[in-house]
Design a protein around this motif. Structure first.
Motif, PDB file in Angstrom:
ATOM      1  N   PRO A   5      44.971 108.298  54.161  1.00 57.21           N
ATOM      2  CA  PRO A   5      44.806 107.416  52.993  1.00 57.21           C
ATOM      3  C   PRO A   5      45.783 106.254  52.988  1.00 57.21           C
ATOM      4  O   PRO A   5      45.444 105.136  52.610  1.00 57.21           O
ATOM      5  N   MET A   6      47.016 106.492  53.415  1.00 56.89           N
ATOM      6  CA  MET A   6      48.009 105.422  53.417  1.00 56.89           C
ATOM      7  C   MET A   6      47.664 104.350  54.447  1.00 56.89           C
ATOM      8  O   MET A   6      47.834 103.150  54.203  1.00 56.89           O
ATOM      9  N   GLN A   7      47.139 104.765  55.629  1.00 50.93           N
ATOM     10  CA  GLN A   7      46.745 103.788  56.648  1.00 50.93           C
ATOM     11  C   GLN A   7      45.580 102.939  56.162  1.00 50.93           C
ATOM     12  O   GLN A   7      45.534 101.730  56.386  1.00 50.93           O
ATOM     13  N   ARG A   8      44.625 103.590  55.483  1.00 54.55           N
ATOM     14  CA  ARG A   8      43.486 102.820  54.966  1.00 54.55           C
ATOM     15  C   ARG A   8      43.948 101.837  53.887  1.00 54.55           C
ATOM     16  O   ARG A   8      43.435 100.737  53.757  1.00 54.55           O
ATOM     17  N   HIS A 132      60.261 101.637  51.939  1.00 58.05           N
ATOM     18  CA  HIS A 132      58.826 101.641  51.663  1.00 58.05           C
ATOM     19  C   HIS A 132      58.648 101.378  50.178  1.00 58.05           C
ATOM     20  O   HIS A 132      59.572 101.564  49.383  1.00 58.05           O
ATOM     21  N   VAL A 133      57.452 100.970  49.778  1.00 62.91           N
ATOM     22  CA  VAL A 133      57.210 100.673  48.368  1.00 62.91           C
ATOM     23  C   VAL A 133      57.409 101.905  47.492  1.00 62.91           C
ATOM     24  O   VAL A 133      57.811 101.802  46.328  1.00 62.91           O
ATOM     25  N   ASP A 134      57.128 103.109  48.042  1.00 70.70           N
ATOM     26  CA  ASP A 134      57.286 104.301  47.208  1.00 70.70           C
ATOM     27  C   ASP A 134      58.742 104.671  46.980  1.00 70.70           C
ATOM     28  O   ASP A 134      59.044 105.577  46.205  1.00 70.70           O
ATOM     29  N   ARG A 135      59.670 103.976  47.665  1.00 72.65           N
ATOM     30  CA  ARG A 135      61.085 104.160  47.334  1.00 72.65           C
ATOM     31  C   ARG A 135      61.438 103.373  46.076  1.00 72.65           C
ATOM     32  O   ARG A 135      62.286 103.770  45.301  1.00 72.65           O
ATOM     33  N   LEU A 136      60.767 102.222  45.891  1.00 67.72           N
ATOM     34  CA  LEU A 136      61.005 101.390  44.722  1.00 67.72           C
ATOM     35  C   LEU A 136      60.311 101.959  43.488  1.00 67.72           C
ATOM     36  O   LEU A 136      60.904 102.130  42.437  1.00 67.72           O
ATOM     37  N   THR A 159      59.537  95.299  52.591  1.00 61.12           N
ATOM     38  CA  THR A 159      59.813  96.677  52.993  1.00 61.12           C
ATOM     39  C   THR A 159      59.798  96.814  54.500  1.00 61.12           C
ATOM     40  O   THR A 159      59.159  96.019  55.200  1.00 61.12           O
ATOM     41  N   VAL A 160      60.496  97.813  55.003  1.00 62.59           N
ATOM     42  CA  VAL A 160      60.542  98.067  56.442  1.00 62.59           C
ATOM     43  C   VAL A 160      59.190  98.543  56.945  1.00 62.59           C
ATOM     44  O   VAL A 160      58.711  98.105  57.991  1.00 62.59           O
ATOM     45  N   MET A 161      58.538  99.424  56.182  1.00 63.55           N
ATOM     46  CA  MET A 161      57.311 100.062  56.648  1.00 63.55           C
ATOM     47  C   MET A 161      56.043  99.329  56.229  1.00 63.55           C
ATOM     48  O   MET A 161      55.042  99.380  56.941  1.00 63.55           O
ATOM     49  N   ALA A 162      56.036  98.641  55.079  1.00 63.22           N
ATOM     50  CA  ALA A 162      54.800  98.040  54.561  1.00 63.22           C
ATOM     51  C   ALA A 162      54.834  96.521  54.521  1.00 63.22           C
ATOM     52  O   ALA A 162      53.895  95.901  54.032  1.00 63.22           O
TER      53      ALA A 162
END
Length: 517
Positions: A5-8, A132-136, A159-162
């Protein structure tokens, strides 16, 4: 196909982002089909000028909700990657904000996140970096707060990942909401898996994770199993013995503090911490389940089950620490009309206090039509007890009563708790309805409560004199509670029938005593 889901979500973010850029900058958009943008009528949106000659002032935000080692390694990894990204962009890092061991999904207060938003609004920061956004943000409340600040200040979020996160546009917020929904779903699924794992461990009698419990240590080659720490187990047994002997938990704790007895964390003892340990089924070799006893545990007991049950009964006794009773037969007398308990009461007339027992009409099913003078009925029942005690070995009676009652109450408590757990499991497996479960639960819980009260009364600190020799000859020197305890050795229940005639002398035929076998 085959993507998470995250990749999509990442794939859709690029599509929506391109669409957003085309809408905001039609003059530079790739022409699709025929025709070109109407350059004459186009009015560019208001832009914010950024001084590209000076490096952006960047803030790094890191968060990890669980740091089981307590060393903050997860946060350090996030920080290193964000510092590397800032160096690549040529940004100046002016602050690092860390919320360690704080969950964003649970709604816990995040002081550094709040401080970050305050510094952004104060104009101290031009860009925010995160792993990542989920850290914020991991919930819609936090997302709404940060969007409000970003739209007002035009601060860059990367973000580093997104990659870039454009929260200044509707499309960017849409992408953020997609990520937030996915993060909430993943957190909920994780919670379900953890709860299912804990439930399975409870059924198997295995210990759960976390800090080791006082009195035990974990067995490295046997997950879920505990071994006794002899020195700590001795402290638990000492505390149990002293509490059952009538000493308060606070007094025991003060003694432990004076002796510098360490807790599992090495700090001083507190009354609640000691009481929780003594109440825990764990010390009796029972796996706790949601605060209640569960299956037999895979670890050895520190105290036997009977002692633990008496401990919990004493500690949970609602009358513990209250003023003592002043009526000798309180709790023993019952109404001969309706069968309800008689309550004590007193009245004063011209300076004379009159004590009596009466059927209280406010009680459910009570008739409220019977009363008896306390002094005369107490004297009569005491005389009957004296007659029964003349031919009895009071020391032997005391020992037999304690053993019989303890075995009976413990067996009843075990059976009722087993039934309650079984009914709860049936309800969880949808074998019975919620209504059916609550219907059968009430009487079982009432029996459990009565059994615990009975066990509390059987604690070794009961007021029966240790020396039972000539106890009747010393009756007047006994304390009030000692007299009540001696009567309870012989009398199970006393019913008071209605008086045949109002007024006049006390009629002994109104009294019906049920003797203990």
């Amino acid at each position: 196909v085959g993507r998470s889901p995250m990749q999509r979500a990442h794939q859709w973010s690029h599509v929506v982002g391109q669409y957003d850029r085309d809408i905001r900058h039609p003059l530079t958009a790739k022409v699709r089909g025929s025709g070109t943008p109407d350059q004459a009528n186009y009015k560019p949106a208001m832009t914010v000028s950024i001084d590209r000659t000076a490096p952006l002032r960047a803030a790094i935000y890191c968060r990890i909700s669980q740091d089981r080692s307590g060393e903050g390694l997860g946060v350090e990894r996030q920080q290193e990657k964000c510092l590397a990204l800032a160096e690549t962009e040529g940004w100046e890092v002016v602050g690092i904000y860390v919320d360690d061991n704080v969950s964003a999904y649970s709604g816990s207060v995040r002081p550094k996140f709040d401080e970050l938003l305050g510094d952004i609004e104060a104009g101290k920061i031009d860009a925010v970096l995160a792993w990542h956004v989920d850290r914020l943000y991991r919930g819609f409340n936090d997302l709404e707060r940060i969007v409000k600040v970003i739209r007002k200040t035009k601060v860059v979020v990367r973000t580093v990942m997104a990659g870039d996160v454009d929260l200044s546009t509707a499309a960017g917020v849409l992408i953020a909401e997609v990520f937030t929904s996915i993060s909430k779903h993943e957190s909920a699924q994780k919670g379900e898996r953890i709860r299912a794992k804990h439930a399975q461990s409870a059924r198997m009698g295995l210990a759960h994770g976390g800090m080791r419990p006082y009195g035990y240590e974990r067995v490295s080659n046997k997950p879920g199993t505990l071994a006794i720490v002899d020195a700590e187990a001795a402290i638990i047994r000492e505390a149990a013995t002293r509490v059952l002997a009538g000493e308060s938990v606070r007094a025991v704790v003060l003694d432990f503090q004076r002796r510098d007895v360490p807790t599992v964390r090495g700090g001083p003892w507190r009354p609640k911490a000691l009481a929780d340990i003594l109440r825990s089924p764990r010390i009796a070799g029972i796996r706790p389940t949601g605060g209640a006893p569960g299956a037999a545990a895979t670890w050895p007991e520190i105290v036997d089950t009977a002692i633990w049950r008496r401990l919990t009964a004493v500690l949970n006794n609602p009358t513990r620490g209250r003023m003592p009773r002043s009526y000798l037969l309180a709790g023993t007398l019952f109404c001969g009309r309706c069968g309800c308990r008689l309550y004590s009461a007193s009245s004063r007339n011209q300076g004379v206090v009159r004590r009596r027992y009466h059927c209280r009409p406010e009680e459910p099913s009570a008739c409220g039509r019977l009363s008896v003078e306390a002094k005369v009925v107490e004297a009569y029942v005491t005389g009957l007890v004296f007659g029964a005690a003349q031919s009895a070995d009071l020391g032997q009676v005391r020992s037999e009563r304690r053993s019989e009652d303890q075995a009976r109450l413990a067996a009843s408590l075990d059976e009722d708790e087993r039934q309650l757990n079984q009914w709860a499991e049936d309800a969880g497996n949808r074998l019975i309805t919620r209504t059916e479960y609550f219907h059968v639960r009430a009487p079982i819980e009432e029996r459990i409560s009565e059994a615990k009260k009975g066990l509390a009364r059987l604690a070794p600190d009961d007021p029966i004199p240790a020396d039972m020799a000539d106890v009747l000859g010393r009756w007047e020197t006994l304390s009030f509670e000692q007299r009540r305890a001696v009567i309870a050795l012989f009398v199970s229940k006393v019913s008071i029938n209605p008086a045949a005639h109002h007024g006049g002398r006390f009629d002994p035929t109104r009294v019906r005593v049920e003797w203990r076998a």
